[in-house]
Every structure is written in structure tokens, then in C-alpha cells.
Scaffold this motif. Structure first.
Motif, PDB file in Angstrom:
ATOM      1  N   VAL A  22       0.845  -1.194   0.000  1.00 43.68           N
ATOM      2  CA  VAL A  22       0.000   0.000   0.000  1.00 43.68           C
ATOM      3  C   VAL A  22       0.880   1.242   0.000  1.00 43.68           C
ATOM      4  O   VAL A  22       1.687   1.433   0.905  1.00 43.68           O
ATOM      5  CB  VAL A  22      -0.935   0.016   1.228  1.00 43.68           C
ATOM      6  N   ARG A  23       0.727   2.053  -1.046  1.00 45.24           N
ATOM      7  CA  ARG A  23       1.535   3.270  -1.114  1.00 45.24           C
ATOM      8  C   ARG A  23       0.992   4.308  -0.135  1.00 45.24           C
ATOM      9  O   ARG A  23      -0.215   4.496  -0.030  1.00 45.24           O
ATOM     10  CB  ARG A  23       1.506   3.843  -2.545  1.00 45.24           C
TER      11      ARG A  23
ATOM     12  N   VAL B 290      -0.197   7.764   1.536  1.00 47.47           N
ATOM     13  CA  VAL B 290      -0.771   9.027   1.067  1.00 47.47           C
ATOM     14  C   VAL B 290      -0.728  10.011   2.231  1.00 47.47           C
ATOM     15  O   VAL B 290      -1.180   9.696   3.323  1.00 47.47           O
ATOM     16  CB  VAL B 290      -2.250   8.840   0.653  1.00 47.47           C
ATOM     17  N   SER B 291      -0.163  11.172   1.996  1.00 53.25           N
ATOM     18  CA  SER B 291      -0.112  12.164   3.068  1.00 53.25           C
ATOM     19  C   SER B 291      -1.480  12.809   3.255  1.00 53.25           C
ATOM     20  O   SER B 291      -2.084  13.296   2.308  1.00 53.25           O
ATOM     21  CB  SER B 291       0.910  13.244   2.734  1.00 53.25           C
ATOM     22  N   LYS B 292      -1.953  12.807   4.494  1.00 49.26           N
ATOM     23  CA  LYS B 292      -3.266  13.390   4.767  1.00 49.26           C
ATOM     24  C   LYS B 292      -3.234  14.911   4.729  1.00 49.26           C
ATOM     25  O   LYS B 292      -4.262  15.567   4.634  1.00 49.26           O
ATOM     26  CB  LYS B 292      -3.760  12.946   6.148  1.00 49.26           C
ATOM     27  N   THR B 293      -2.036  15.466   4.846  1.00 50.70           N
ATOM     28  CA  THR B 293      -1.955  16.925   4.955  1.00 50.70           C
ATOM     29  C   THR B 293      -1.386  17.600   3.706  1.00 50.70           C
ATOM     30  O   THR B 293      -1.594  18.787   3.504  1.00 50.70           O
ATOM     31  CB  THR B 293      -1.084  17.332   6.162  1.00 50.70           C
TER      32      THR B 293
ATOM     33  N   TRP C 259      -1.451  16.016   0.379  1.00 51.09           N
ATOM     34  CA  TRP C 259      -1.798  15.235  -0.812  1.00 51.09           C
ATOM     35  C   TRP C 259      -2.061  16.098  -2.035  1.00 51.09           C
ATOM     36  O   TRP C 259      -1.796  15.688  -3.164  1.00 51.09           O
ATOM     37  CB  TRP C 259      -3.045  14.388  -0.523  1.00 51.09           C
ATOM     38  N   TYR C 260      -2.549  17.322  -1.822  1.00 47.99           N
ATOM     39  CA  TYR C 260      -2.948  18.165  -2.955  1.00 47.99           C
ATOM     40  C   TYR C 260      -1.743  18.715  -3.719  1.00 47.99           C
ATOM     41  O   TYR C 260      -1.912  19.365  -4.754  1.00 47.99           O
ATOM     42  CB  TYR C 260      -3.846  19.306  -2.473  1.00 47.99           C
TER      43      TYR C 260
ATOM     44  N   ARG D  98       0.247  16.824  -5.116  1.00 50.15           N
ATOM     45  CA  ARG D  98       0.569  15.777  -6.087  1.00 50.15           C
ATOM     46  C   ARG D  98       0.370  16.231  -7.523  1.00 50.15           C
ATOM     47  O   ARG D  98       1.141  15.885  -8.397  1.00 50.15           O
ATOM     48  CB  ARG D  98      -0.299  14.549  -5.806  1.00 50.15           C
TER      49      ARG D  98
ATOM     50  N   TYR E 224      -5.387  18.970  -8.314  1.00 52.99           N
ATOM     51  CA  TYR E 224      -5.722  19.034  -6.888  1.00 52.99           C
ATOM     52  C   TYR E 224      -5.455  20.423  -6.327  1.00 52.99           C
ATOM     53  O   TYR E 224      -6.212  20.925  -5.508  1.00 52.99           O
ATOM     54  CB  TYR E 224      -4.888  18.020  -6.088  1.00 52.99           C
TER      55      TYR E 224
ATOM     56  N   TYR F  84      -8.215  22.667  -7.192  1.00 55.05           N
ATOM     57  CA  TYR F  84      -9.371  22.351  -6.343  1.00 55.05           C
ATOM     58  C   TYR F  84      -9.238  23.030  -4.985  1.00 55.05           C
ATOM     59  O   TYR F  84     -10.179  23.665  -4.494  1.00 55.05           O
ATOM     60  CB  TYR F  84      -9.479  20.836  -6.193  1.00 55.05           C
ATOM     61  N   MET F  85      -8.044  22.943  -4.390  1.00 57.88           N
ATOM     62  CA  MET F  85      -7.851  23.554  -3.082  1.00 57.88           C
ATOM     63  C   MET F  85      -7.983  25.071  -3.165  1.00 57.88           C
ATOM     64  O   MET F  85      -8.534  25.703  -2.266  1.00 57.88           O
ATOM     65  CB  MET F  85      -6.483  23.172  -2.510  1.00 57.88           C
TER      66      MET F  85
ATOM     67  N   PRO G 183      -3.794  -1.034  -3.565  1.00 60.98           N
ATOM     68  CA  PRO G 183      -2.602  -1.781  -3.168  1.00 60.98           C
ATOM     69  C   PRO G 183      -1.985  -2.466  -4.392  1.00 60.98           C
ATOM     70  O   PRO G 183      -2.703  -2.849  -5.319  1.00 60.98           O
ATOM     71  CB  PRO G 183      -3.161  -2.845  -2.206  1.00 60.98           C
ATOM     72  N   ILE G 184      -0.668  -2.585  -4.382  1.00 61.27           N
ATOM     73  CA  ILE G 184       0.017  -3.228  -5.505  1.00 61.27           C
ATOM     74  C   ILE G 184       0.139  -4.729  -5.246  1.00 61.27           C
ATOM     75  O   ILE G 184       0.696  -5.151  -4.240  1.00 61.27           O
ATOM     76  CB  ILE G 184       1.423  -2.629  -5.709  1.00 61.27           C
TER      77      ILE G 184
ATOM     78  N   LEU H  61      -7.857   9.460   0.313  1.00 64.88           N
ATOM     79  CA  LEU H  61      -7.789   9.824   1.733  1.00 64.88           C
ATOM     80  C   LEU H  61      -8.573   8.852   2.592  1.00 64.88           C
ATOM     81  O   LEU H  61      -8.264   8.661   3.763  1.00 64.88           O
ATOM     82  CB  LEU H  61      -8.326  11.254   1.933  1.00 64.88           C
TER      83      LEU H  61
ATOM     84  N   VAL I 221     -14.178  17.393  -6.825  1.00 65.92           N
ATOM     85  CA  VAL I 221     -12.874  17.769  -7.346  1.00 65.92           C
ATOM     86  C   VAL I 221     -12.922  17.689  -8.871  1.00 65.92           C
ATOM     87  O   VAL I 221     -12.271  18.439  -9.583  1.00 65.92           O
ATOM     88  CB  VAL I 221     -11.783  16.823  -6.809  1.00 65.92           C
TER      89      VAL I 221
ATOM     90  N   ASP J 287      -9.710  18.308   4.257  1.00 68.67           N
ATOM     91  CA  ASP J 287      -8.726  18.182   3.191  1.00 68.67           C
ATOM     92  C   ASP J 287      -7.325  18.555   3.651  1.00 68.67           C
ATOM     93  O   ASP J 287      -6.329  18.098   3.090  1.00 68.67           O
ATOM     94  CB  ASP J 287      -9.126  19.057   1.991  1.00 68.67           C
ATOM     95  N   PHE J 288      -7.222  19.398   4.674  1.00 66.69           N
ATOM     96  CA  PHE J 288      -5.903  19.735   5.203  1.00 66.69           C
ATOM     97  C   PHE J 288      -5.483  18.745   6.292  1.00 66.69           C
ATOM     98  O   PHE J 288      -4.479  18.939   6.954  1.00 66.69           O
ATOM     99  CB  PHE J 288      -5.869  21.164   5.740  1.00 66.69           C
ATOM    100  N   GLY J 289      -6.282  17.704   6.472  1.00 65.30           N
ATOM    101  CA  GLY J 289      -5.844  16.621   7.338  1.00 65.30           C
ATOM    102  C   GLY J 289      -6.364  16.683   8.770  1.00 65.30           C
ATOM    103  O   GLY J 289      -5.948  15.903   9.607  1.00 65.30           O
TER     104      GLY J 289
ATOM    105  N   ARG K 250      -8.892  15.665  11.295  1.00 61.28           N
ATOM    106  CA  ARG K 250      -9.859  14.585  11.268  1.00 61.28           C
ATOM    107  C   ARG K 250     -10.804  14.563  12.463  1.00 61.28           C
ATOM    108  O   ARG K 250     -11.212  13.515  12.928  1.00 61.28           O
ATOM    109  CB  ARG K 250      -9.126  13.233  11.177  1.00 61.28           C
TER     110      ARG K 250
END
Ligand code: SF4
Ligand code: SF4
Ligand code: FES
Lengths: 131, 246, 113
Positions: free
Chosen positions: A7-8, A10-13, A15-16, A18, A22, A25-26, B97-98, B164, B208, C82-84, C86
Motif C-alpha cells: 500500500v503506497r 498518502v499524506s493526509k496533509t 496530498w494536494y 501531487r 488538486y 481544487y484547493m 494496493p500493488i 484519503l 474535485v 482536506d488539510f488533514g 480529522r
């Protein structure tokens, strides 16, 4: 054969960051801060209005400075690009119009929105005596 | 036919050997009219037989060849090298997942497809044996665009909300549910209501629009999700005002 | 099956978004004009007061401000997510409370005018 899916992360803070899609969108989403600011500015104006002529004139005077000019100019451009125009662009997706067997091309719905928008804006300018 | 030397940077992952994926480069002599899938096939046949990836039809129908091409979720049989620079990075679809190399685990969306109840539900009498449920062309065109989906899952790879939180039902499955909801022959909308009721359903989507931008079949799942939201908001009022059933 | 409350909140969000797209550019433009030191005829006290006393004017102002507030509140909730951040329930309560306060204030001042 053993399975062990990877599982790669993903940063929750962040991610945009990338891709550009995105980020755009932000930039649109944060227009809500401007909406909030102008709502409360307007409520402030209403409070001044309710308090009488002197307070109202005082309020108008308090708004007349270079900082506000810059802020409003920035807000106007930003809001137009990231909220108003974007909203009109997406409108036909949310409300498609089908005439008989054909879907009304998106651009007609978008144009209708711009026409209505121009109408509303001119009406408010007329009402407030700007034009 | 002229040739072009391309460098493919391919993500590799061997679950039996590797702790994490890494990139491997292949230099591939490509013909001008090749798609990325042709280049991968060349690698598999001539350079490295261990490379794992999925494909089947080579004509945008089976939906199995979705991968990230230079960061963009793409059907590799429809992504042509003439539109790409000399160096191309190929990764398995993001947000999944890969399993191995370019093959991803799709169990999650396969499970979710079930939730959409993607078949016509009738409550009325079935039609007499020799007849079918008829439908006007206009009624067909209302949802036709949503039938074009090939389940390539590029939209899931593009959707940040799915990235997310993978409990979000996601674009293609919601679009599929919408396709049946607006089919004039279907009467099962109330049975697909949990897609609206649950917070993992349409409400997780924040429009989005990335899913629609990458969809190789112009399904426009983002539009379907927004229409479902409008529908959901209407249903909410109906339920509150006591007018709606279900 | 009951539809999530989010359907209702989203409905307000969408309605508010439409209102902001149509009205806020001209609203911001008015603030800009005032900031430049020009007070248009219609914003002189007598005129704007007359507008806000009229029930049509009151209703228009109330609808625009309250819907826009709910739009902003809901979107801000998503922005936090979106800024994390939660803690969705806490965030939701906070942003909707601010929108509610704004709505009540609007109603209060309009009532006083
Ligand atoms: S909606 Fe488009 S991108 Fe998503 S699975 Fe279907 S065809 Fe692929
Ligand atoms: S529009 Fe909704 S479903 Fe599509 S990518 Fe965006 S968040 Fe995901
Ligand atoms: S190989 Fe079937 S869609 Fe690309």
C-alpha cells in the motif's frame, strides 16, 4: 505464492501537492474564507445601518483606505476565477438539460448562467446607483 | 514506419522479494503508432519476461490496462507514444494496493460494485413472456453515457477523497448506481438509497472533478455524483415533509 | 432508510454556492468602490436605509447572507478535512455554529432596521 500487497502511503496533509488539478481544487475550496469575510463585513454594515446615519457614515469612512482597496481588488479577481466562473462551468454537470433525445450542449447552460449573472450584477449596480 | 527510442521507467514490486516498490528502466524501440501497452508488450516479449501487468482487448473495451502514465491515470492501450516525451514513467494505478509490478488489487471496488445493485429492479409485474420492457430513445439517452464505463478504475486512481479514505464508495460505482436510478425501466431507486444515506456514499465527494477529467470513456462520473446529491437533497425534504416513501 | 442529514446541509451548501457565484462579485465590487472613496447614490444612508426597511430588501439580504454563510461553513468543514484535520464532528459543530450566529445576527439587525 504468497500475497503481500503493497500500500503506497498518502499524506493526509499535503496530498494536494501531487498534481495541478488538486491544487486548483484547493484554491477553489479556500474561497469559502472570502465568503465568510464578506458575510461578516455585510453583517457589520447592517449593524451600522441599524444604529443610524452617523454610525453608517462612520462605517463607510472606516472602509475607505488603501489596504481595503488592495484586499477587495484581490478578493474580486480571486473570487471570480476560483468560485464564480468555476461554479458556472460546473453547473451543467449538476443540472443537465435533455431536450427530447438530445442533451442540451453544456455551453448553452453555461452561457445562460453568464447572462443571468450579468443581469444580476447590472441590477445591483442600478439599484445602488453606480450606473 | 519510423522508430523512436523510448525510455520506460516501470515500477516493479515483487511481493516475495521486495519490501517496497522500485523503478526499473527499459529502453524500447517503439514504432510511431504504438500505444504504451505495445511498448510494455515489447518489454515482456523481448527484454524481461517477469514483468507483470494486465491487459486483454487492446481496444478500450475490457478496461484492464489502466495504469499511471507520467502520473496520469490512463488506459495504456489508448495512450499513444506520439503524445508523450521520450521518457515515460509507468506505475500501477494509484490508490490501490500493488499486487505485483503494475497489477493492483481491485477487491475493494469489486465489493462496492455489488452495493450499486447494477441491474434493473422491478416491483411491478414482469412483462408477458414474449415482451420486453420498452423504452423510448429519449429515455435511453438520459443514461447512455453512464453505460460506457469499462471499470478501468482510472477514476478511483484520480479521486483524492478515495485516496484519503477508501471507505468512500467512489466515482464509477456511484455513476453506475445513478445509471440504474435514472433508467426509466428501473424501480429500485429506494433500494440504492443507502448510497445516499450513508456518509461513505455521495457526500464524501467534494466535486474535485478529477475522476471525470481522467475517464477514458467520457463517462463523467463527477456529474453523476452531483446529480445524485441533488436527488438526495430533494429526497431529504420529501422524507421530512412526509411526502416521500421509503 | 433515512437519508443522512448531510443531504440537507449539502442542499444549503449548493444553494449558497449558487448565490455567492451570482451575487458576491458585485458585492465585492461595491466594497471596492466604497474603499476607493466613492459612495454611490444608493449607499447613502437615506437610500440604503429605505431599501433595508422594505420587506423585499430585508428578505433579499437575509437569504443572500444566510445561505452564503452556510455555504462557507460547509466548505470550510471540507477544507479542514482536506488539510488533514480529522475531528469532523468538532469541526462541523464549530463552523455551523458560526454560520448560525451570523444568521441570527443578520435577522436581528434587519429586524432593528
Ligand atoms: S467511470 Fe471512466 S474512469 Fe471510471 S471506471 Fe468507468 S470508464 Fe474507467
Ligand atoms: S468529483 Fe468526487 S468522485 Fe470525482 S474525483 Fe472528485 S471527489 Fe472523487
Ligand atoms: S487492453 Fe482492454 S482496455 Fe486497454
Amino acid at each position: 505464492m504468497s500475497r503481500q500487497p503493497y500500500v503506497r502511503p498518502v499524506s493526509k496533509t499535503t496530498w494536494y501537492m501531487r498534481n495541478g488539478r488538486y491544487r486548483k481544487y484547493m484554491l477553489r475550496e479556500v474561497t469559502c474564507l472570502l465568503v465568510g469575510v464578506y458575510c461578516f463585513l455585510t453583517i457589520w454594515a447592517l449593524a451600522a445601518l441599524a444604529a443610524g446615519a452617523d454610525t453608517w457614515n462612520g462605517f463607510l469612512a472606516s472602509q475607505q483606505n488603501t489596504v481595503m482597496v488592495v484586499f477587495h481588488a484581490f478578493a474580486l479577481v480571486y473570487f471570480l476565477i476560483y468560485q464564480a466562473f468555476d461554479w458556472f462551468k460546473l453547473a451543467p454537470k449538476a443540472m443537465p438539460v435533455q431536450l427530447g433525445e438530445k442533451k442540451l450542449p453544456d455551453r448553452y447552460i453555461i452561457i445562460a448562467h453568464y447572462v443571468a449573472w450579468a443581469f444580476v450584477s447590472l441590477f445591483v449596480f442600478w439599484l445602488t446607483g453606480v450606473i | 514506419m519510423s522508430m523512436r527510442q523510448m525510455e520506460l521507467e516501470v515500477m516493479r514490486y515483487d511481493p516475495e522479494q521486495d519490501d517496497e516498490p522500485h523503478f526499473q528502466s527499459y529502453s524500447v524501440p517503439c514504432e510511431d503508432d504504438w500505444a504504451i501497452l505495445d511498448a510494455l508488450n515489447y518489454v515482456k516479449e523481448n527484454i524481461d519476461t517477469t514483468l507483470a501487468y494486465r491487459w486483454s482487448c487492446h481496444m478500450m473495451v475490457c478496461g484492464s490496462c489502466g495504469m499511471m502514465v507520467n502520473g496520469e491515470p490512463s488506459l495504456t492501450c489508448k495512450t499513444f507514444i506520439r503524445d508523450l516525451p521520450d521518457k515515460v514513467r509507468i506505475e500501477p494505478l494509484e490508490n490501490f494496493p500493488i499486487e505485483r509490478d503494475l497489477v493492483v488489487v481491485l477487491d475493494d471496488v469489486m465489493e462496492k460494485l455489488r452495493m450499486a445493485k447494477p441491474f434493473i429492479i422491478r416491483h411491478d409485474e414482469p412483462p408477458p413472456e414474449d415482451q420486453e420492457y420498452t423504452q423510448s430513445r429519449a429515455a435511453l439517452y438520459k443514461f447512455k453515457q453512464y453505460t460506457m464505463c469499462v471499470n478501468c478504475m482510472c477514476c478511483y486512481a484520480a479521486c483524492p477523497q478515495y485516496a484519503l479514505d477508501s471507505s468512500f464508495i467512489g466515482p464509477a460505482v456511484l455513476a453506475l448506481a445513478h445509471r440504474y436510478n435514472i433508467d426509466s425501466r428501473d424501480q429500485g431507486k429506494s433500494e440504492r438509497l443507502d448510497l445516499l444515506a450513508d456518509h461513505d456514499g455521495v457526500w464524501e465527494c467534494s466535486f474535485v472533478g478529477a475522476c471525470s477529467e481522467v475517464c477514458p470513456k467520457s463517462v463523467d462520473p463527477a456529474a453523476a455524483v452531483q446529480q445524485m446529491k441533488i436527488d438526495g437533497a430533494k429526497e431529504w425534504w420529501k422524507q421530512k415533509l412526509g411526502g416521500g416513501k421509503s | 432508510m433515512a437519508i443522512a442529514k448531510k443531504a440537507f446541509v449539502w442542499g444549503l451548501f449548493a444553494a449558497g454556492g449558487t448565490v455567492t457565484a451570482f451575487v458576491f462579485p458585485v458585492l465585492i465590487a461595491l466594497f471596492l468602490i466604497v474603499a476607493l472613496g466613492i459612495v454611490p447614490e444608493g449607499l447613502r444612508f437615506e437610500n440604503i436605509y429605505a431599501f433595508a426597511t422594505n420587506w423585499v430588501g430585508k428578505t433579499a439580504l437575509f437569504i443572500v447572507i444566510s445561505l452564503s454563510l452556510w455555504h462557507a461553513a460547509h466548505r470550510l468543514r471540507v477544507v479542514f478535512h482536506d488539510f488533514g484535520v480529522r475531528m469532523d464532528n468538532a469541526v462541523a459543530n464549530a463552523v455551523y455554529l458560526v454560520a448560525l450566529i451570523g444568521t441570527v445576527l443578520t435577522a436581528f439587525y434587519l429586524y432593528k432596521i
